[in-house]
Design a protein around this motif. Structure first.
Motif, PDB file in Angstrom:
ATOM      1  N   ASP A 149      79.900 -39.704   7.970  1.00  0.00           N
ATOM      2  CA  ASP A 149      78.671 -39.495   7.196  1.00  0.00           C
ATOM      3  C   ASP A 149      78.914 -39.733   5.708  1.00  0.00           C
ATOM      4  O   ASP A 149      78.083 -40.336   5.017  1.00  0.00           O
ATOM      5  CB  ASP A 149      78.140 -38.078   7.413  1.00  0.00           C
ATOM      6  CG  ASP A 149      77.492 -37.898   8.783  1.00  0.00           C
ATOM      7  OD1 ASP A 149      77.286 -38.912   9.468  1.00  0.00           O
ATOM      8  OD2 ASP A 149      77.203 -36.754   9.157  1.00  0.00           O
ATOM      9  N   SER A 186      72.938 -43.678  13.736  1.00  0.00           N
ATOM     10  CA  SER A 186      72.817 -42.242  14.014  1.00  0.00           C
ATOM     11  C   SER A 186      73.162 -41.430  12.772  1.00  0.00           C
ATOM     12  O   SER A 186      72.488 -40.435  12.462  1.00  0.00           O
ATOM     13  CB  SER A 186      73.741 -41.867  15.174  1.00  0.00           C
ATOM     14  OG  SER A 186      73.710 -40.479  15.407  1.00  0.00           O
ATOM     15  N   SER A 187      74.197 -41.845  12.055  1.00  0.00           N
ATOM     16  CA  SER A 187      74.578 -41.135  10.827  1.00  0.00           C
ATOM     17  C   SER A 187      73.472 -41.204   9.782  1.00  0.00           C
ATOM     18  O   SER A 187      73.165 -40.209   9.114  1.00  0.00           O
ATOM     19  CB  SER A 187      75.875 -41.725  10.263  1.00  0.00           C
ATOM     20  OG  SER A 187      76.192 -41.155   9.017  1.00  0.00           O
ATOM     21  N   ARG A 190      70.654 -38.894  10.716  1.00  0.00           N
ATOM     22  CA  ARG A 190      71.055 -37.506  10.519  1.00  0.00           C
ATOM     23  C   ARG A 190      70.963 -37.107   9.047  1.00  0.00           C
ATOM     24  O   ARG A 190      70.649 -35.968   8.717  1.00  0.00           O
ATOM     25  CB  ARG A 190      72.486 -37.343  11.040  1.00  0.00           C
ATOM     26  CG  ARG A 190      72.964 -35.940  11.173  1.00  0.00           C
ATOM     27  CD  ARG A 190      74.186 -35.845  12.064  1.00  0.00           C
ATOM     28  NE  ARG A 190      75.247 -36.757  11.698  1.00  0.00           N
ATOM     29  CZ  ARG A 190      75.670 -37.767  12.476  1.00  0.00           C
ATOM     30  NH1 ARG A 190      75.103 -37.992  13.653  1.00  0.00           N
ATOM     31  NH2 ARG A 190      76.652 -38.563  12.085  1.00  0.00           N
ATOM     32  N   GLN A 191      71.225 -38.052   8.152  1.00  0.00           N
ATOM     33  CA  GLN A 191      71.216 -37.757   6.717  1.00  0.00           C
ATOM     34  C   GLN A 191      69.906 -38.137   6.036  1.00  0.00           C
ATOM     35  O   GLN A 191      69.775 -37.956   4.827  1.00  0.00           O
ATOM     36  CB  GLN A 191      72.370 -38.511   6.037  1.00  0.00           C
ATOM     37  CG  GLN A 191      73.736 -38.158   6.580  1.00  0.00           C
ATOM     38  CD  GLN A 191      74.839 -38.896   5.855  1.00  0.00           C
ATOM     39  OE1 GLN A 191      75.214 -38.530   4.737  1.00  0.00           O
ATOM     40  NE2 GLN A 191      75.359 -39.950   6.469  1.00  0.00           N
TER      41      GLN A 191
END
Length: 398
Positions: A149, A186-187, A190-191
């Motif tokens: 991330d 996906s990262s 998520r952020q």
């Protein structure tokens, strides 16, 4: 190397247990100080508490009164069970998930034996230890995910917040971090990170003028021929400032996508195109042989002035069909990139500010830093260097 199992006297066990009972400290830190296991010290504490619960009877008990000792042990165990069941009451009121039972056992394992807790909660001891192993592996995955991330966040920030997952993945790969595109996507989700996508293209029909010369279409939408200085493409766009419009003419190499010439002014005349074309001509060494200069049929590109300039420089003119914007779609795509990723993201007070910042974005970011998917996620300057390195060298005279 063999290890000797430690043995403890009853007096040592009682004294260790009293360190917890008398001070009120948790079992875990006391166990670490004594070099004992938490469960082992926890059992000693429970046994000592049970013994202290009936001190008079313990003192008066005869060695042979085994039945009384058995009843006392059972009584101590029942008190321990009741105490634990009181803590587990919230889970036992409904059908608790197995993982919730394991979480309670993990929290209380220093105070109660694991086997007894498993029996009271109706779960297996082996299942508890397997859950602990999985939790440890999950923690390791969480650490790796946090590292990914951070790298994704840094790559996205370095692109001024414009890169989506494909370009972020390519940027990480260039820096030695190999992750797949789905992991990057996906990262970013998520952020809360997003790339910038261009708006839907709306074609505008160019306005031509009466010509005394004919200009063919030498490209036929085959802009990239695989060679540098084979086709140059150009167009004019308008950019808004608080002082009014400013017009940008850009000339790009269709093979490398590099902007090799550009000019900006408050008016869009043929002289604007001429300035951009002459910049490209000088950058390319003053005379690429047989280069085709392709644009739409706007009045600036079909004018006699520009025709004379191209003739003098030895450049072949090419234009698309009237009203068919797709014949110059590669250059239209560049305008979408410029406005979406850079220009429309802020407000410009003066033409001077817009001209300086646009030139810096073209030369420093677009040509030398921005990764292009059509070029295998390399920059235009890197792609030109690669093509120049692989280009066959002319034979030397003996």
């Amino acid at each position: 190397m063999s290890t000797t199992r430690r043995k403890f006297t009853p007096e040592y066990r009682r004294e260790a247990a009293r360190l917890v009972i008398d001070t009120g400290r948790p079992v875990a830190p006391v166990a670490r100080e004594l070099g004992l296991g938490e469960q082992l010290l926890g059992r000693w504490v429970a046994q000592e508490r049970a013994r202290l619960g009936a001190p008079e009877e313990s003192a008066a008990a005869e060695p042979g009164n085994s039945e009384l000792e058995r009843l006392r042990r059972e009584n101590a165990q029942l008190r321990m069970d009741n105490e634990f069941l009181g803590k587990a009451a919230g889970l036992l009121r409904f059908q608790a998930a197995e993982s919730e039972c394991f979480e309670l056992m993990e929290a209380e394992k220093a105070n109660y034996p694991v086997q007894r807790m498993a029996r009271l909660l109706g779960v297996s001891r082996s299942g508890f230890y397997a859950w602990r192993r999985r939790s440890s592996e999950s923690s390791e995955r969480a650490i790796v995910r946090a590292e990914v991330d951070a790298k994704v966040r840094r790559a996205h920030a370095d692109s001024y917040g414009i890169y989506g997952a494909p370009r972020v993945q390519a940027s990480l790969a260039r820096n030695g971090t190999g992750v797949d595109r789905k992991t990057v996507a996906s990262s970013m989700r998520r952020q809360g990170l997003e790339g910038i996508s261009p708006r839907r293209f709306r074609p505008v029909t160019p306005i031509g003028e009466a010509r005394v010369h004919s200009i063919p279409d030498l490209v036929a939408r085959k802009w990239d021929t695989g060679a540098l200085d084979a086709v140059w493409i150009s167009d004019i766009t308008y950019l808004r400032t608080d002082e009014g419009w400013v017009y940008l003419c850009a000339v790009r190499d269709a093979c490398s996508r590099r902007v090799i010439g550009w000019a900006m002014d408050s008016v869009q005349t043929t002289s604007l195109v001429e300035r951009a074309l002459r910049m490209a001509y000088i950058l390319r060494g003053g005379g690429p042989v047989g280069v085709v200069f392709h644009a739409d049929r706007g009045t600036q590109y079909t004018s006699t002035q520009l025709n004379d300039v191209c003739t003098g420089l030895g450049i072949q003119q090419s234009v698309g069909r009237t009203g068919v914007c797709w014949d110059n779609a590669m250059q239209e795509s560049f305008w979408s990139t410029l406005k979406t990723e850079f220009y429309d993201r802020r407000r410009w007070a003066t033409r001077h500010d817009a001209i300086r910042a646009t030139g810096r974005w073209i030369e420093e970011f677009y040509n030398r830093a921005r990764l292009h998917s059509a070029l295998g996620y390399s920059t235009p300057v890197e792609h030109e260097r690669l093509l120049s390195t692989n280009r066959p060298q002319p034979a030397q005279a003996a």
